[in-house]
Design a protein around this motif. Structure first.
Motif, mmCIF file in Angstrom:
data_model
loop_
_atom_site.group_PDB
_atom_site.id
_atom_site.type_symbol
_atom_site.label_atom_id
_atom_site.label_comp_id
_atom_site.label_asym_id
_atom_site.label_seq_id
_atom_site.Cartn_x
_atom_site.Cartn_y
_atom_site.Cartn_z
ATOM 1 N N ASP A 128 1.736 44.675 17.023
ATOM 2 C CA ASP A 128 1.332 43.276 16.592
ATOM 3 C C ASP A 128 0.481 43.282 15.508
ATOM 4 O O ASP A 128 -0.589 43.638 15.586
ATOM 5 C CB ASP A 128 0.635 42.595 17.761
ATOM 6 N N GLN A 129 0.803 42.909 14.015
ATOM 7 C CA GLN A 129 -0.327 42.772 13.178
ATOM 8 C C GLN A 129 -0.158 41.332 12.578
ATOM 9 O O GLN A 129 -0.161 41.138 11.451
ATOM 10 C CB GLN A 129 -0.014 43.888 11.888
ATOM 11 N N SER A 130 0.140 40.405 13.432
ATOM 12 C CA SER A 130 0.515 38.967 13.125
ATOM 13 C C SER A 130 -1.276 38.357 13.135
ATOM 14 O O SER A 130 -1.138 37.363 12.608
ATOM 15 C CB SER A 130 1.241 38.418 14.059
ATOM 16 N N CYS A 131 -2.265 39.149 13.576
ATOM 17 C CA CYS A 131 -3.238 38.299 13.788
ATOM 18 C C CYS A 131 -4.457 38.863 12.526
ATOM 19 O O CYS A 131 -4.548 40.048 12.434
ATOM 20 C CB CYS A 131 -3.842 38.754 14.837
ATOM 21 N N THR B 58 1.643 38.033 2.928
ATOM 22 C CA THR B 58 1.735 37.641 4.300
ATOM 23 C C THR B 58 3.225 37.853 4.741
ATOM 24 O O THR B 58 3.161 38.019 5.998
ATOM 25 C CB THR B 58 1.339 35.927 4.429
ATOM 26 N N LEU C 16 3.362 40.802 7.062
ATOM 27 C CA LEU C 16 2.513 40.903 8.153
ATOM 28 C C LEU C 16 3.377 40.472 9.231
ATOM 29 O O LEU C 16 4.627 40.338 9.138
ATOM 30 C CB LEU C 16 1.403 39.795 8.063
ATOM 31 N N GLY C 17 2.900 40.432 10.452
ATOM 32 C CA GLY C 17 3.235 39.913 11.617
ATOM 33 C C GLY C 17 3.825 40.976 12.776
ATOM 34 O O GLY C 17 2.891 41.848 12.711
ATOM 35 N N ILE C 18 4.740 40.705 13.388
ATOM 36 C CA ILE C 18 4.999 41.687 14.413
ATOM 37 C C ILE C 18 5.985 42.854 13.757
ATOM 38 O O ILE C 18 6.907 42.591 13.294
ATOM 39 C CB ILE C 18 5.720 41.062 15.571
ATOM 40 N N GLU D 236 9.769 36.783 14.408
ATOM 41 C CA GLU D 236 8.646 35.814 14.076
ATOM 42 C C GLU D 236 7.582 35.651 15.297
ATOM 43 O O GLU D 236 6.585 35.390 14.890
ATOM 44 C CB GLU D 236 9.447 34.392 14.090
ATOM 45 N N SER D 237 8.169 36.132 16.371
ATOM 46 C CA SER D 237 7.094 35.943 17.533
ATOM 47 C C SER D 237 7.874 36.788 18.676
ATOM 48 O O SER D 237 8.968 37.033 18.585
ATOM 49 C CB SER D 237 7.156 34.520 18.331
#
Ligand code: ADP
Ligand code: MG
Length: 688
Positions: free
Chosen positions: A42-45, A145, A148-150, A207-208
């Motif tokens: 998880d690199q979404s944050c 961006t 990034l993300g999951i 996406e999630s």
């Protein structure tokens, strides 16, 4: 893009990479699409720089405020350091020897990076400043961006690393266009499946986490649905092509055998025999799997079924996985059935050419009633006058296509009986044996001598082997099973070769011993097994090659070295080789159960003799991967479905496949998909 193309046609994949990918089984572009992640990062944050915690992983976003270039004198190393800020704090990032980056990293440029946060203590860093180590940098521009993300974590190797897979699969997804549907529209709708294109995109770059779940469910459904459709079509196709055999109710031969047997059937055997009789008397071809623990008496059931087909004027075939088993069955059958006037033949790879040719002739003109053999039975030359029943013993050794080949050898659609000693959970019987009904024999014949199992530590080996020698001097035989064939440097497990050496030079000096393992040629293996079977070899040192159904009633003792290395179901199968005669039998598990789990597992072996229970325990303790490793043979590899976890999806997929079978339009839609994706497995349906 044609995803059936060789992987080499993908941009950025040269011959070298293609070679490496092929080693992982990725040959077509499609294989890369189904190279699913084993997990996600998880690199979404994005973390504010003021909140960074040393030692933890984080993703930062900021603007470059300064670039510094240093030259270390040694080996003319170039060190670039960028100072990055997001307004709440500063982070520094350092590159070694990547001079070309100098053009890209300009002051004022935006940057995204993920990595582990550390404080710099001297060195290249500014004292006390946060810096990122082992970081990953995402394209330092506006669209950053997007990276990034999951992030997916793929099964990777040293030469084909995460970075490679992420990049290549991302490129593939970008270039591929819309990924077409393979499940009929009304099934997609009524089972509320995620769109296929979205599923592939979300399984790789979600996406999630919620989307990962939906994508996974969809692709699992797809896989199980297609396999179920294939199995159902296979069944339907063969049933439509030829007429089934309708047997009459039990007659002269069956009743005669039941009288001749030195025992009466157990309750379970009787029930299973009734189920089989009913199937055989129906005009719908029988497709039945009999599961029964080792020694539960499956052979006599096979014999009854084969006699039933013979007394109706048909021929029967019994296929066993090894020559020895085939021979054993042949001897047992001849003894009981020849007096009844039934002609039994053994089709062995060892027959002379002339004898074999004669046998083929006798099968075609119907002179032989029952033929027993190995894979030799499915050769093209073998055909039958009137094949009414096919029995395969220890089914998991044969693939579905091999079974199908034998079934198609007559002018009728024969009844099919499959026997296995490996307990198979329901999920598995549905996925792998989707086209079979299941009968179980749980009860063992009465008066069976219990096999007493003991767990002992290695320091007791001398005593154990002394006891074994005494048993052999009393006239018995014994097995020693080792986890390895030969010693190797990476392991301190015992090897069959080393133990054979030790024993034949020591305590078993004057006793004839044999050594058998998987590296020997099939014929050498079988020659040694035959010697043991005939009683000329008293002690057999072996690897797990002895696992499958060899019956030596005089063998009363088994020692299993490094027993903790084996699965419980496997240990149970192994110890099923003893306790088959009138003698008390002993199984000694030599194990230095250091871990809690290892001790627990061994204790279960001491107290339980129920194969089904052991298989379940095994699944709980070790997970399905190891348990099913050897059993998937002959089936499509499951790329995403998990036969233990996905029972709910499996049941839905099966229901959907049933609906598809009754819907001409949907069937026409699915058929080409199967022809493309599973051609090796369902070749018999795709021929037409
Ligand atoms: P498996 O299921 O492992 O193939 P077998 O068919 O080889 O087992 O049977 C094991 C032994 O049990 C054989 O010697 C067989 O003759 C014997 N047997 C089978 N059924 C019975 C029964 N109902 N009563 C007593 N002995 C039986
Ligand atoms: Mg058997």
């Amino acid at each position: 893009m044609d995803v059936e193309q060789d992987i080499q046609y993908l941009k950025g994949i040269g011959p070298k990479k293609a070679q490496l990918l092929k080693k992982l089984g990725i040959c077509r572009i499609f294989d890369l699409l189904v190279h699913f992640p084993r997990g996600y990062e998880d690199q979404s944050c994005i973390t504010a720089m003021s909140e960074l915690v040393p030692g933890e992983k984080a993703v930062i976003a900021g603007t470059i405020t300064a670039i510094q270039e240093k030259h270390a004198s040694r080996r003319s190393m170039v060190i670039l350091t960028a100072m990055v800020t997001d307004g709440t704090g500063f982070v520094q990032i350092t590159w070694f020897n990547q001079k070309y980056l100098k053009q890209k990293l300009k002051t004022g440029k935006k940057l995204l990076a993920a990595g582990k946060v550390e404080y710099a203590f001297g060195g290249q860093g500014q004292y006390g400043m946060s810096q990122l180590t082992s970081f990953e940098i995402f394209d330092a521009d506006e669209e950053a961006t997007a990276d990034l993300g999951i992030l997916p974590v793929y099964p990777a190797t040293e030469s084909l690393n995460q970075k490679f897979f992420r990049k290549t699969i991302r490129q593939l997804l970008e270039g591929i266009g819309h990924i077409g549907e393979v499940i009929p529209e009304n099934i997609v709708k009524s089972y509320k499946l995620m769109d296929r294109d979205a599923a592939f995109r979300n399984i790789h770059f979600p996406e999630s986490f919620n989307m990962v779940q939906l994508a996974r469910d969809r692709l699992t459904f797809e896989e199980l649905y297609l396999i179920q459709c294939g199995l159902m079509l296979l069944k339907k196709h063969t049933q439509e092509q030829k007429q089934g055999v309708r047997h009459r109710s039990n007659g002269y031969l069956v009743n005669k055998l039941l009288k001749l047997l030195p025992f009466s059937l157990t309750g379970d055997q009787q029930r299973v025999w009734n189920e089989i009789s009913n199937d055989m008397e129906s005009s719908v071809p029988m497709r039945r799997l009999v599961q029964g623990d080792v020694g539960s008496g499956k052979t006599v059931i096979a014999m009854l079924a084969l006699l039933k087909t013979v007394e109706n004027g048909y021929q029967g075939a019994l296929m066993a996985p090894t020559e020895i088993l085939a021979r054993q069955h042949y001897e047992g059958f001849t003894k009981l059935l020849e007096p009844l006037g039934v002609r039994v033949a053994l089709l062995s790879g060892k027959l002379t050419k002339a004898r074999r040719e004669t046998l083929y002739g006798e099968l075609i003109n119907g002179d032989i009633n029952i033929v027993i053999g190995t894979h030799a039975l499915i050769q093209d030359k073998v055909s039958f006058a009137k094949l009414g029943l096919v029995v395969t013993d220890e089914q998991h050794r044969f693939g579905i296509s091999q079974r199908a080949k034998l079934e198609r050898k007559g002018s009728y659609m024969p009844d099919v009986l499959v026997m296995t000693a490996t307990p198979i959970p329901r999920t598995m019987t549905l996925t792998v044996y989707g086209d079979l009904d299941v009968s179980q024999i749980k009860e063992l014949p009465p008066g069976r001598k219990n096999i007493r199992t003991f767990v002992r530590t290695p320091d007791r080996r001398e005593l154990i082997y002394k006891f074994m020698r005494d048993e052999i001097l009393k006239g018995r035989q014994g097995y020693v099973v080792c986890p390895l064939i030969a010693d190797n440097e990476e392991s301190n497990l015992l090897s069959a070769e080393a133990v054979y050496d030790e024993l034949t030079h020591g305590i078993f000096r004057n006793i004839s011993c044999g050594l058998v393992h998987g590296k020997l040629k099939q014929s050498e293996k079988e020659a040694i097994m035959q010697e043991f079977y005939d009683g000329n070899i008293k002690l057999l040192v072996a690897t797990t090659v002895i696992e499958v159904g060899v019956n030596v009633p005089n063998a009363s003792m088994m020692v299993i070295e490094n027993a903790q290395q084996f699965g419980l179901a496997q240990l149970h199968q192994l110890r099923g080789r003893i306790g088959r005669g009138e003698y008390s039998s002993f199984c000694v598990l030599v194990a230095d159960g250091k871990s809690q789990i290892a001790r627990e597992r061994m204790n279960i072996m001491e107290t339980t003799s129920d194969g089904f229970l052991l298989a379940e325990e095994d699944l709980k303790l070790r997970g399905p991967g190891q348990f099913f490793g050897s059993m998937q043979h002959g089936m499509p590899d499951l790329k995403i479905a998990d036969v233990m976890q996905d029972i709910d999806i499996l049941l839905k997929a099966r229901q959907a496949a049933l609906e598809t079978m009754n819907n001409r339009i949907d069937l026409d839609y699915v058929l080409p998909v199967l022809q493309l994706q599973y051609k090796e497995h369902f070749n018999t349906i795709t021929e037409t």
